[in-house]
Design a protein around this motif. Sequence first.
Motif, PDB file in Angstrom:
ATOM      1  N   GLY A 160       0.844  -1.181   0.000  1.00 55.71           N
ATOM      2  CA  GLY A 160       0.000   0.000   0.000  1.00 55.71           C
ATOM      3  C   GLY A 160       0.885   1.238   0.000  1.00 55.71           C
ATOM      4  N   TYR A 161       0.293   2.389  -0.294  1.00 54.04           N
ATOM      5  CA  TYR A 161       1.072   3.620  -0.327  1.00 54.04           C
ATOM      6  C   TYR A 161       0.182   4.807  -0.017  1.00 54.04           C
ATOM      7  CZ  TYR A 161      -1.098   4.126  -4.947  1.00 54.04           C
ATOM      8  OH  TYR A 161      -2.014   4.216  -5.968  1.00 54.04           O
TER       9      TYR A 161
ATOM     10  N   HIS B  13       4.159   1.678   2.148  1.00 55.07           N
ATOM     11  CA  HIS B  13       3.933   0.971   3.402  1.00 55.07           C
ATOM     12  C   HIS B  13       4.477  -0.455   3.342  1.00 55.07           C
ATOM     13  CE1 HIS B  13       1.592   4.432   4.400  1.00 55.07           C
ATOM     14  NE2 HIS B  13       0.683   4.188   3.460  1.00 55.07           N
ATOM     15  N   GLY B  14       5.320  -0.776   4.308  1.00 54.03           N
ATOM     16  CA  GLY B  14       5.888  -2.112   4.382  1.00 54.03           C
ATOM     17  C   GLY B  14       7.164  -2.287   3.584  1.00 54.03           C
ATOM     18  N   ALA B  15       7.606  -1.252   2.879  1.00 54.63           N
ATOM     19  CA  ALA B  15       8.810  -1.355   2.044  1.00 54.63           C
ATOM     20  C   ALA B  15      10.045  -0.958   2.831  1.00 54.63           C
ATOM     21  CB  ALA B  15       8.679  -0.469   0.812  1.00 54.63           C
ATOM     22  N   GLY B  16      11.172  -1.563   2.483  1.00 53.42           N
ATOM     23  CA  GLY B  16      12.439  -1.253   3.119  1.00 53.42           C
ATOM     24  C   GLY B  16      13.280  -0.346   2.260  1.00 53.42           C
ATOM     25  N   HIS B  17      14.586  -0.566   2.307  1.00 52.94           N
ATOM     26  CA  HIS B  17      15.539   0.292   1.606  1.00 52.94           C
ATOM     27  C   HIS B  17      15.740  -0.244   0.192  1.00 52.94           C
ATOM     28  CE1 HIS B  17      18.488   3.500   1.718  1.00 52.94           C
ATOM     29  NE2 HIS B  17      19.406   2.696   1.187  1.00 52.94           N
ATOM     30  N   ALA B  18      14.822   0.079  -0.706  1.00 58.33           N
ATOM     31  CA  ALA B  18      14.846  -0.497  -2.043  1.00 58.33           C
ATOM     32  C   ALA B  18      14.051   0.368  -3.005  1.00 58.33           C
ATOM     33  CB  ALA B  18      14.269  -1.911  -2.014  1.00 58.33           C
ATOM     34  N   TRP B  19      14.424   0.289  -4.295  1.00 51.77           N
ATOM     35  CA  TRP B  19      13.744   1.065  -5.338  1.00 51.77           C
ATOM     36  C   TRP B  19      12.353   0.483  -5.551  1.00 51.77           C
ATOM     37  CZ3 TRP B  19      15.495   5.419  -7.873  1.00 51.77           C
ATOM     38  CH2 TRP B  19      14.747   5.848  -8.966  1.00 51.77           C
ATOM     39  N   SER B  20      11.338   1.283  -5.307  1.00 54.50           N
ATOM     40  CA  SER B  20       9.955   0.827  -5.377  1.00 54.50           C
ATOM     41  C   SER B  20       9.559   0.463  -6.800  1.00 54.50           C
ATOM     42  CB  SER B  20       9.035   1.933  -4.845  1.00 54.50           C
ATOM     43  OG  SER B  20       7.698   1.507  -4.810  1.00 54.50           O
ATOM     44  N   GLY B  21       8.991  -0.742  -6.950  1.00 54.98           N
ATOM     45  CA  GLY B  21       8.552  -1.189  -8.263  1.00 54.98           C
ATOM     46  C   GLY B  21       9.671  -1.616  -9.182  1.00 54.98           C
ATOM     47  N   GLY B  22      10.881  -1.766  -8.640  1.00 54.47           N
ATOM     48  CA  GLY B  22      12.028  -2.111  -9.467  1.00 54.47           C
ATOM     49  C   GLY B  22      12.091  -3.589  -9.817  1.00 54.47           C
ATOM     50  N   SER B  23      13.029  -3.911 -10.676  1.00 51.75           N
ATOM     51  CA  SER B  23      13.227  -5.282 -11.127  1.00 51.75           C
ATOM     52  C   SER B  23      14.124  -6.045 -10.167  1.00 51.75           C
ATOM     53  CB  SER B  23      13.851  -5.287 -12.527  1.00 51.75           C
ATOM     54  OG  SER B  23      14.307  -6.588 -12.877  1.00 51.75           O
ATOM     55  N   THR B  24      13.777  -7.276  -9.873  1.00 53.99           N
ATOM     56  CA  THR B  24      14.595  -8.106  -8.983  1.00 53.99           C
ATOM     57  C   THR B  24      15.918  -8.500  -9.631  1.00 53.99           C
ATOM     58  OG1 THR B  24      13.447 -10.094  -9.783  1.00 53.99           O
ATOM     59  CG2 THR B  24      12.594  -9.050  -7.787  1.00 53.99           C
ATOM     60  N   LYS B  25      16.084  -8.211 -10.909  1.00 54.81           N
ATOM     61  CA  LYS B  25      17.349  -8.512 -11.575  1.00 54.81           C
ATOM     62  C   LYS B  25      18.433  -7.488 -11.219  1.00 54.81           C
ATOM     63  CE  LYS B  25      15.085 -10.885 -15.412  1.00 54.81           C
ATOM     64  NZ  LYS B  25      14.780 -10.889 -16.859  1.00 54.81           N
ATOM     65  N   GLY B  26      18.037  -6.419 -10.545  1.00 49.20           N
ATOM     66  CA  GLY B  26      18.993  -5.443 -10.039  1.00 49.20           C
ATOM     67  C   GLY B  26      19.018  -5.497  -8.526  1.00 49.20           C
ATOM     68  N   SER B  27      19.988  -4.835  -7.910  1.00 50.66           N
ATOM     69  CA  SER B  27      20.099  -4.849  -6.452  1.00 50.66           C
ATOM     70  C   SER B  27      19.242  -3.750  -5.818  1.00 50.66           C
ATOM     71  CB  SER B  27      21.563  -4.666  -6.037  1.00 50.66           C
ATOM     72  OG  SER B  27      22.043  -3.391  -6.420  1.00 50.66           O
TER      73      SER B  27
ATOM     74  N   GLY C 299       6.136  -2.580  -4.782  1.00 48.73           N
ATOM     75  CA  GLY C 299       5.698  -1.215  -4.541  1.00 48.73           C
ATOM     76  C   GLY C 299       5.219  -0.516  -5.793  1.00 48.73           C
ATOM     77  N   PRO C 300       4.646   0.676  -5.649  1.00 50.04           N
ATOM     78  CA  PRO C 300       4.301   1.473  -6.834  1.00 50.04           C
ATOM     79  C   PRO C 300       5.573   1.750  -7.623  1.00 50.04           C
ATOM     80  CG  PRO C 300       4.205   2.804  -4.837  1.00 50.04           C
ATOM     81  CD  PRO C 300       4.351   1.382  -4.398  1.00 50.04           C
ATOM     82  N   ASN C 301       5.459   1.865  -8.925  1.00 48.09           N
ATOM     83  CA  ASN C 301       6.610   1.964  -9.810  1.00 48.09           C
ATOM     84  C   ASN C 301       7.211   3.370  -9.751  1.00 48.09           C
ATOM     85  OD1 ASN C 301       8.308   2.213 -12.188  1.00 48.09           O
ATOM     86  ND2 ASN C 301       7.414   0.263 -12.830  1.00 48.09           N
ATOM     87  N   ALA C 302       8.304   3.497  -8.990  1.00 48.06           N
ATOM     88  CA  ALA C 302       8.932   4.807  -8.810  1.00 48.06           C
ATOM     89  C   ALA C 302       9.467   5.357 -10.127  1.00 48.06           C
ATOM     90  CB  ALA C 302      10.053   4.703  -7.784  1.00 48.06           C
ATOM     91  N   THR C 303       9.989   4.485 -10.991  1.00 49.55           N
ATOM     92  CA  THR C 303      10.529   4.941 -12.267  1.00 49.55           C
ATOM     93  C   THR C 303       9.453   5.615 -13.107  1.00 49.55           C
ATOM     94  OG1 THR C 303      12.137   3.125 -12.226  1.00 49.55           O
ATOM     95  CG2 THR C 303      11.786   4.234 -14.326  1.00 49.55           C
ATOM     96  N   LYS C 304       8.321   4.953 -13.250  1.00 42.35           N
ATOM     97  CA  LYS C 304       7.241   5.521 -14.060  1.00 42.35           C
ATOM     98  C   LYS C 304       6.685   6.797 -13.433  1.00 42.35           C
ATOM     99  CE  LYS C 304       5.702   1.228 -16.266  1.00 42.35           C
ATOM    100  NZ  LYS C 304       4.565   0.293 -16.458  1.00 42.35           N
TER     101      LYS C 304
END
Length: 382
Positions: free
Chosen positions: A313-314, A334-348, A354-359
């Motif tokens: 949620g957000y 909500h519930g997210a840690g130190h990570a790019w929201s909505g990102g690909s798991t192929k990156g660190s 989460g909602p897609n921060a890039t878009k």
Amino acid sequence: MIDATMTKRMEEATRLTRAGKLQEAMALLQGGMPETEAEGTPRQPSWGGNTFEGTCEAVDEDVTVSKPDPAPSSAFGRARQTNANTGRFTAGRFTSRVGTRDYKLYIPSGYHGQALPLVVMLHGCTQNPDDFATGTDMNRLAEEQHFCVLYPAQPTTANTSKCWNWFKAEDQQREGGEPAILAGMTRQVIDTHGLDTSQVYVAGLSAGAAMATTLAMTYPDLFAAVGVHSGLPHGVAKSLPDALGAMQGGAGPLGGGTAQKTTWASDVPAIIFHGDHDTTVHPSNADRVAAQYSASRQAGATVEKGKVANGHGYTCTTHHNAKGETHLEQWQVHGAGHAWSGGSTKGSYTDPKGPNATKEMLRFFFQHQQVNGLGARERPVK
């Protein structure tokens, strides 16, 4: 952003501090995120004058990413695979009187010399441009929406964990340090490729986000909008103890002090993302970042709550300026840690739930196509 080893060092440094062993704590922190460059590597001086003067050297001019590489096993290989499109991901090096940094530049296949927008992406600690491009999926969107993406690279010679040095006084100023290098690199890439000077944006994650907001404060004439993901305010740290204190939410680890107060403010439009379960950079920093962009918030705010399907949620708070234009967006995931929201798991350091921060950042950026001349300033302390 700090890896597991760095986190353990910080925890141990806090324990030593509480035991009164301040010198041991500082020595441990210096080993994890040193105050000076690696031994034998001289510190680049801070220069005045026109920091945009410099040269870009093509290191790998024609890296065409057209189809996935088979079974990649490294972070670089995964980056090549996820950037499966027909644009070019070139490598280069920028050198000026202030210093030298490598970079990667994504040029979409639709580029034929026209003045495209430019998004500057600053990676977090332990990351590199390829990894960050993969995790944020920015290159795929650049191909679809026709803009260029610049990924400066922080070397281990400047910081052993490849963090941008947002916490050093010499790297928090215009015309000096890393801000001058990054601004000079950006201007050089714009000039070389004839990009649109009115559509230049900067975003980053963690240490990269802290440096992105520093660029918005020190070069508001260059950047039309800024994206700050899991970052910290500009100027709240002048040393390693300050940095750790700010990251913990303001309680300094040495001497029981607090993060330094800052009076910086900027009229550059900003979009902020932060997970409310972030244990690396305390979520309270999102509010402190937002406060530095509050100068033009005069027409109230709207609050929207939502939830990603099968994800987090957000809460998105949107602030408007006196003209009723969106000037600041703050996304609490909500519930997210130190990570790019909505990102690909192929990156660190990514969280696909989460909602897609890039878009969302791109949407926010491109609605602010002409915001030049809105200066940053230090406002009087009340």
